[in-house]
Design an enzyme around this catalytic site. Structure first.
Site, PDB file in Angstrom:
ATOM      1  N   ASP B 332       0.785  -1.226   0.000  1.00 20.81           N
ATOM      2  CA  ASP B 332       0.000   0.000   0.000  1.00 20.81           C
ATOM      3  C   ASP B 332       0.821   1.282   0.000  1.00 20.81           C
ATOM      4  O   ASP B 332       0.345   2.308  -0.492  1.00 20.81           O
ATOM      5  CB  ASP B 332      -0.975   0.019   1.180  1.00 20.81           C
ATOM      6  CG  ASP B 332      -2.094  -1.001   1.003  1.00 20.81           C
ATOM      7  OD1 ASP B 332      -2.209  -1.578  -0.096  1.00 20.81           O
ATOM      8  OD2 ASP B 332      -2.850  -1.221   1.960  1.00 20.81           O
ATOM      9  N   SER B 333       2.033   1.256   0.546  1.00 24.34           N
ATOM     10  CA  SER B 333       2.767   2.529   0.595  1.00 24.34           C
ATOM     11  C   SER B 333       3.184   2.976  -0.797  1.00 24.34           C
ATOM     12  O   SER B 333       3.558   4.135  -0.999  1.00 24.34           O
ATOM     13  CB  SER B 333       3.957   2.463   1.556  1.00 24.34           C
ATOM     14  OG  SER B 333       5.062   1.853   0.961  1.00 24.34           O
ATOM     15  N   PHE B 340      -4.507   8.400   1.940  1.00 24.37           N
ATOM     16  CA  PHE B 340      -5.932   8.101   2.068  1.00 24.37           C
ATOM     17  C   PHE B 340      -6.466   8.295   3.489  1.00 24.37           C
ATOM     18  O   PHE B 340      -7.453   7.695   3.873  1.00 24.37           O
ATOM     19  CB  PHE B 340      -6.219   6.690   1.558  1.00 24.37           C
ATOM     20  CG  PHE B 340      -5.925   6.541   0.087  1.00 24.37           C
ATOM     21  CD1 PHE B 340      -6.761   7.118  -0.857  1.00 24.37           C
ATOM     22  CD2 PHE B 340      -4.800   5.861  -0.353  1.00 24.37           C
ATOM     23  CE1 PHE B 340      -6.480   7.016  -2.216  1.00 24.37           C
ATOM     24  CE2 PHE B 340      -4.516   5.749  -1.712  1.00 24.37           C
ATOM     25  CZ  PHE B 340      -5.352   6.327  -2.644  1.00 24.37           C
ATOM     26  N   TYR B 417     -10.195  -1.540   1.500  1.00 26.47           N
ATOM     27  CA  TYR B 417      -9.973  -1.667   2.931  1.00 26.47           C
ATOM     28  C   TYR B 417      -9.836  -0.342   3.631  1.00 26.47           C
ATOM     29  O   TYR B 417      -9.319   0.617   3.079  1.00 26.47           O
ATOM     30  CB  TYR B 417      -8.692  -2.464   3.213  1.00 26.47           C
ATOM     31  CG  TYR B 417      -9.013  -3.893   3.547  1.00 26.47           C
ATOM     32  CD1 TYR B 417      -9.822  -4.185   4.635  1.00 26.47           C
ATOM     33  CD2 TYR B 417      -8.545  -4.935   2.775  1.00 26.47           C
ATOM     34  CE1 TYR B 417     -10.159  -5.490   4.937  1.00 26.47           C
ATOM     35  CE2 TYR B 417      -8.872  -6.247   3.070  1.00 26.47           C
ATOM     36  CZ  TYR B 417      -9.678  -6.519   4.154  1.00 26.47           C
ATOM     37  OH  TYR B 417     -10.015  -7.802   4.437  1.00 26.47           O
ATOM     38  N   LEU B 476      13.233   3.094  19.312  1.00 22.57           N
ATOM     39  CA  LEU B 476      13.336   3.410  20.734  1.00 22.57           C
ATOM     40  C   LEU B 476      14.737   3.924  21.027  1.00 22.57           C
ATOM     41  O   LEU B 476      15.718   3.417  20.464  1.00 22.57           O
ATOM     42  CB  LEU B 476      13.103   2.141  21.559  1.00 22.57           C
ATOM     43  CG  LEU B 476      11.656   1.664  21.729  1.00 22.57           C
ATOM     44  CD1 LEU B 476      11.618   0.168  22.019  1.00 22.57           C
ATOM     45  CD2 LEU B 476      10.977   2.418  22.868  1.00 22.57           C
ATOM     46  N   GLU B 614      25.706  -5.923  10.720  1.00 26.00           N
ATOM     47  CA  GLU B 614      26.437  -5.038  11.612  1.00 26.00           C
ATOM     48  C   GLU B 614      26.230  -5.389  13.082  1.00 26.00           C
ATOM     49  O   GLU B 614      25.269  -6.058  13.452  1.00 26.00           O
ATOM     50  CB  GLU B 614      25.966  -3.587  11.362  1.00 26.00           C
ATOM     51  CG  GLU B 614      26.526  -3.033  10.069  1.00 26.00           C
ATOM     52  CD  GLU B 614      25.808  -1.779   9.626  1.00 26.00           C
ATOM     53  OE1 GLU B 614      26.417  -0.711   9.686  1.00 26.00           O
ATOM     54  OE2 GLU B 614      24.621  -1.890   9.230  1.00 26.00           O
ATOM     55  N   ASP B 620      22.843   2.664  18.150  1.00 24.54           N
ATOM     56  CA  ASP B 620      21.495   3.213  18.018  1.00 24.54           C
ATOM     57  C   ASP B 620      20.658   2.180  17.262  1.00 24.54           C
ATOM     58  O   ASP B 620      20.912   1.908  16.084  1.00 24.54           O
ATOM     59  CB  ASP B 620      21.555   4.541  17.250  1.00 24.54           C
ATOM     60  CG  ASP B 620      20.174   5.198  17.134  1.00 24.54           C
ATOM     61  OD1 ASP B 620      19.199   4.667  17.703  1.00 24.54           O
ATOM     62  OD2 ASP B 620      20.099   6.249  16.461  1.00 24.54           O
ATOM     63  N   LEU B 621      19.690   1.591  17.913  1.00 23.90           N
ATOM     64  CA  LEU B 621      18.950   0.476  17.322  1.00 23.90           C
ATOM     65  C   LEU B 621      17.558   0.904  16.845  1.00 23.90           C
ATOM     66  O   LEU B 621      16.924   1.781  17.430  1.00 23.90           O
ATOM     67  CB  LEU B 621      18.789  -0.644  18.346  1.00 23.90           C
ATOM     68  CG  LEU B 621      20.087  -1.163  18.974  1.00 23.90           C
ATOM     69  CD1 LEU B 621      19.796  -2.378  19.846  1.00 23.90           C
ATOM     70  CD2 LEU B 621      21.107  -1.505  17.899  1.00 23.90           C
ATOM     71  N   HIS B 631      -6.544 -13.815   6.802  1.00 21.45           N
ATOM     72  CA  HIS B 631      -7.972 -13.509   6.624  1.00 21.45           C
ATOM     73  C   HIS B 631      -8.604 -14.532   5.680  1.00 21.45           C
ATOM     74  O   HIS B 631      -8.293 -14.552   4.502  1.00 21.45           O
ATOM     75  CB  HIS B 631      -8.117 -12.089   6.065  1.00 21.45           C
ATOM     76  CG  HIS B 631      -9.507 -11.544   6.183  1.00 21.45           C
ATOM     77  ND1 HIS B 631      -9.810 -10.221   6.002  1.00 21.45           N
ATOM     78  CD2 HIS B 631     -10.684 -12.149   6.479  1.00 21.45           C
ATOM     79  CE1 HIS B 631     -11.112 -10.036   6.167  1.00 21.45           C
ATOM     80  NE2 HIS B 631     -11.652 -11.195   6.445  1.00 21.45           N
TER      81      HIS B 631
HETATM   82 CA   LIG Z   1      22.860  -3.054   8.636  1.00 23.44          CA
HETATM   83 CA   LIG Z   2      17.236   3.874  18.680  1.00 20.23          CA
HETATM   84 CU   LIG Z   3      -8.608  -8.944   4.941  1.00 21.30          CU
END
Ligand SMILES: [Ca+2]
Ligand SMILES: [Ca+2]
Ligand SMILES: [Cu+2]
Ligand SMILES: [Ca+2]
Ligand SMILES: [Ca+2]
Ligand SMILES: [Cu+2]
Lengths: 675, 675
Positions: B332-333, B340, B417, B476, B614, B620-621, B631
């Site tokens: 969809d992207s 939409f 949808y 995070l 890596e 930084d994760l 469905h």
């Molecule tokens: Ca990587």
């Molecule tokens: Ca992070």
């Molecule tokens: Cu469905």
């Protein structure tokens, strides 16, 4: 405006009334040969009337009555007597109500075995003796240690919390009693002192201390601990004042109240006696002192979908280096789940606008007790659309409806934990059974090596790793009683493209199966299970598909206790995510009152229901559903575990049961189109 | 009364304003060498300004600015131009805003490859030509068939719904167009007629019909179908009037309104520009036309917990015997998820009391468009306690608080949808990202053999089996950016009872691991994964445990497309329940605008982020989380799929992040004790 009418026939499932309890109690007391006491502090060596509870009617009789074909089933009570004088437990059926005139020993019929006296729940009478025993045999002899280590004396005591099972083999009744600071939230204030009490004998004079645990070390006798403590050859615990981190007192003043629910045009549901009407739904309800809340004869648009939906058991297995909790396996229905359904607080436990219902119970008490507002029923705005579609392709329109559903709730505070039980009735014809855990975690003193069993959550306190397993009984009757168990899933199959025969593609296909015997349909945890599980009828909907309800289980369960362990037989229901059995009146519950204290040789071993491997093809089926979660306690479990994320349950969804989504007929539907 | 203050620095994450879009548009139009059209119906052979969207600042620059250490990052826009005249697509970064004066081609920097023109989304301009083409080449030539089979003529047409991908190999642009009755809910009114259109060439004159599908049979040309139809050698579809089962119009008048939410003392949250304050929470938000809603710089009590939480992709794989849907895989992207996000309806999509926010987007349009009330923000009473405990052992008391939480919502109606996206902020410090599906299922005509791919849901209509996979990006930053990926689970270990050395028991133990590389931390579906997944800091809480947030994924996902399929690379993120990568500004998304139409050779193949394996030890994760559900449509999906049970998501929970549950400080807490 209500649809439908209340139906007094629902009273066949109603809990006993205060009067009925008293009648049964009176009847039992007049059986002089039984020599029963109803005294709250009856001793284990006497005969104690422990429990009076509704004896459920046989399903065939109840249905025949509900469906207007038969007479009202005889109303009867189950009475449990702990015969201390004889060394056994008996279950009697007493009836008919009102005015009982007969009783019948049903122990063998129900359990196919005698019930030894040590299978009994520890009563308030026995606790009274245990406290006395501990005072005389432990506290009075360890004054110095108790004062220096815990700052207690005869005016200020420690609280106790017991570990279960009580021993390692059938007949054992040896309980590790753990001590906690006398504070609210005592469960998270362990002090590092535990005592193993042998109370196998019904004669309290024969009880003895078998071992003691103090700050990580074991001692054979109170005297040995006392002596070693005084000569300084034990690692001493030195009392330290600690903040009251278990307190639930608000640290802030109320500022601005949060969102509230209101019924601008009144309630859309009605509760009369034990019968509920809500839009297209109706059902009867009850609350068993042992297993907790349950609903019967659940109908949607007048058609019965569920005969019985009930809580069965709540079980936890703990890990620890400390002796009591090392073996701990709690089976709550042996203490009584429904027993602890206390008053619900308006605005917190249930919305202000909820309808609250009182319940009456007779368990481990000299008479029936009223529990005010112990059930709540309310319609909730779930804060989301139940369905909606917006279109600006070809057709401009919007249709949708908000998700308002009825919640039926009890909360049972069994010692440290509070389980919130919800049955939710949606306008789509779905019913959900959910449980969330809150309250205090169980904890142990942080001795060396104990960090392998959890996380530290307070000064010297370990929150111990444990499992939560919850069992629900789901007796769906899908378009009648004769049902089959169906599974559906997907599978990629290789297909040739008809318009391009040299090209292949993997395409998802529907895979349907019918599982025809109980063993096939006992779906274990940690095995690949089909994603869709259905109780189906051979009757079809408008489109030719078998009418069914799907069981969608929400669970984050940990590992079940290995079957090699002797204790596992008492919790064998937890082997399975879902197990399907052929309905039998004598297979009423997956656990029993006797599972905890005779855990090695239980009166009910659920796996036996499956062992005869009966056909489940076009039979009356019962689904036993297990949900749960692994709980690795963390700092945020202090002071209380929160409900968010700590739960599990099962959603029962129509799947080709109807010809279309029934919510399309809801008066809550909204529609716009331009012009 | 609000805690904290709004922070205008959140504007670094704000979507472009109407003025900014216009400035960028103007700037691009003045680049005469690019020869760009902004006409809504620009032809594929011309150069079309398809998209203007915020170009996110580099994380280091944004953080430095947010934390008061650096200057405001340069504000820039991403511009996507479909260069029909050149046969390629270019992405430009245009800046600085306001008053842009430079543009830079970033295509190679971002994708390490050129973007062929056929990787583009089908624009409204191309659709206009496709309709014209179908009218001229198909409809006008099949008048009799269309009238007799579908009762359509030049005044009453069929609607179309396209299947994707458009072919079987890179460069293909051959679309199976399926025809549907012209009704609301057209998606569940397939007529059994599909046409394969080759529109590979940017010159519409070169387009051709390559195959036709009518009532289960294939035809090479329109003429062949016409001829066989007229000579009677095809199985004819005979038009039949059908009820309007796709309609969402209420069948009942409103009777009595359901429960409503109200804020008796006003809102406890505040929205200023793109910044939200709610009790201890604050965050910035935005809505990408492509990926959808996202929040940044999420703080609790002033401490940043999440740098970015965003929707990434919604993908579905369908199964069918009919040609279009046989291959259907929607990403969809590539059409635009945020695109939409239409107006939300008060009282249905969000409570009446919600705050609604307008958004502005520039995608496939001649200018920026305002979408009124397309985001809603509200505090909801979840109808249950967040925590509570009732005690009548040793201490009589009750403490608890109701669960009120802030919901941040958009609903995106992408064709059939409607996905409801919720980010929920709890008073415990937890954040939840959830998606539910509603709207119309995709369906196909019920030709012989098609029942292997789903269930019949209406007259001659098959609801086709399909998967839903949703990807969230969860960046995070747990107590700073340097984090590790930790797992926790349980294991039964054999222990000897210290007080009974001849006895052994299996006891649950905590098992903790740290996964140190990207490949180790790419957790596939259908593999046993540790139950607890944590983004953790090496900093510890008061009790010495690593501060962490746990990712608890709720998913009922089906099977992911086998990796042997060429199309799989475009959706390789869906291999993993959770995958952890080292953060890179150039790894902004797990999918791309070009994934759908160049599915075989995608601009972004997520698995490549992991391929360099890596170290994720103290880096930084970013966690990429996939949830979804299988469905299998059923009669109750008519007219709309319901949200209940059809969703998935992830709960981000503090786990030893704090020293205790922060909700203990909530002003909503309630406490009673006797006397
Ligand atoms: Ca990587
Ligand atoms: Ca992070
Ligand atoms: Cu469905
Ligand atoms: Ca059986
Ligand atoms: Ca049944
Ligand atoms: Cu727990």
């Amino acid at each position: 405006p209500l649809r439908g009418k209340h139906d007094e026939r629902s009273l066949v499932f109603a809990d006993l009334t205060q009067e009925e309890y008293l009648q049964v109690q009176q009847y039992m007391l007049t059986q002089k040969d039984l020599n029963i006491s109803i005294n709250q502090i009856t001793k284990p060596s006497q005969n104690f009337l422990f429990l009076i509870d509704l004896s459920l009617p046989k399903k065939a009789e109840a249905l025949s009555y509900l469906d207007g074909k038969g007479s009202k089933p005889r109303r009867e009570a189950t009475v449990v007597v702990f015969h201390g004088t004889k060394g056994y437990i008996k279950e009697y059926v007493v009836g008919p109500l009102p005015k009982p005139n007969t009783h019948r020993d049903v122990t063998l019929e129900r359990y196919k075995t005698e019930l030894p006296i040590n299978a009994r729940t520890v009563t308030i009478g026995e606790y009274a003796l245990l406290f006395k025993f501990l005072t005389a045999e432990v506290f009075s002899k360890l004054g110095k240690l108790l004062k220096e280590s815990f700052d207690v004396d005869k005016d200020k005591m420690l609280d106790i919390f017991e570990q279960m099972p009580r021993g390692v083999r059938s007949g054992d009744r040896k309980t590790w009693v753990s001590f906690f600071r006398d504070r609210s939230g005592l469960y998270i204030h362990p002090v590092g002192f535990e005592v193993l009490v042998n109370h196998e004998s019904v004669k309290e004079q024969e009880w003895k201390v078998e071992r003691l645990f103090y700050n990580g070390d074991y001692f054979d006798t109170v005297e040995q601990l006392r002596q070693k403590y005084e000569e300084g050859s034990v690692k001493k615990i030195v009392y330290k004042e600690l903040p009251d981190y278990g307190s639930l007192k608000p640290r802030t003043k109320p500022l601005q109240i949060g969102p509230q629910l209101f019924y601008a045009e009144g309630k859309r549901f009605s509760v009369s006696k034990n019968h509920v009407l809500y839009l297209d739904w109706s059902f009867a309800f009850g609350l068993s002192s042992l297993t907790g809340m349950r609903v019967f004869d659940v109908r949607f648009k007048g058609e019965r979908i569920i005969y019985e939906l009930s809580v069965q058991e709540a079980m936890s297995v703990y890990g620890s280096l400390t002796p009591g909790m090392m073996l701990t396996k709690f089976l709550d229905s042996s203490i009584g789940i429904g027993r602890f359904a206390h008053e619900l607080v308006r605005g917190v436990d249930c919305p202000h606008e909820a309808t609250f219902v009182d319940t009456y119970r007779y368990i481990d008490a000299p008479g029936p007790i009223r529990y005010r507002n112990s059930i709540c029923i309310f319609e909730h705005n779930m804060g989301q659309p139940l369905r909606r579609h917006f279109s600006d392709f070809f057709h401009n329109s919007y249709g949708g409806m908000v998700n308002s559903a009825l919640v039926f709730r009890t909360i049972t505070a069994i010692g440290n934990y509070d389980y919130m039980w919800d049955f939710i009735f949606y306008q789509t014809g779905s019913v959900e059974a959910k449980v969330h855990a809150t309250g205090y975690i169980s904890s142990s003193y942080l001795v060396e090596g104990n960090l392998k069993f959890g996380h530290q959550v307070a000064d010297k306190v370990l929150g111990n790793i444990h499992t939560h397993f919850i069992n629900f009984k789901v007796d769906l009757d899908v378009s009648g009683m004769k049902n089959v168990f169906q599974t559906k899933d997907m599978e990629y199959v290789n297909m040739t493209l008809p318009w391009m025969p040299d090209h292949h593609a993997k395409v998802p296909q529907l895979v349907e199966k019918q599982l025809k015997t109980e063993k096939e349909a006992a779906l274990r945890h940690n095995t690949k299970t089909p994603r869709y599980l259905h109780i189906a009828s051979n009757k079809t909907n408008r489109w030719g598909h078998q009418r069914s309800y799907r069981l969608q289980v929400y669970s984050f369960a940990g590992d079940h206790l290995p079957e090699s362990e002797a204790e596992e037989r008492s919790m064998s229901w937890a082997r399975y995510k879902v197990a399907i059995t052929k309905h039998k009146d004598l297979e009423q519950t997956s656990s029993s009152l006797y599972s905890q204290n005779n855990i090695w040789n239980p009166a009910v071993d659920f796996s036996k229901y499956i062992e005869d491997n009966e056909s489940i093809d076009n039979e009356d089926l019962v689904a036993w559903v297990t949900a749960g979660f692994l709980h690795i306690p963390h700092a945020e479990d202090i002071p209380n575990t929160v409900t968010v994320g700590n739960g599990g349950g099962v959603l029962l969804r129509p799947h080709n049961y109807f010809d279309e989504d029934p919510s399309i007929h809801s008066a809550d539907a909204v529609y716009f189109s331009p012009g």
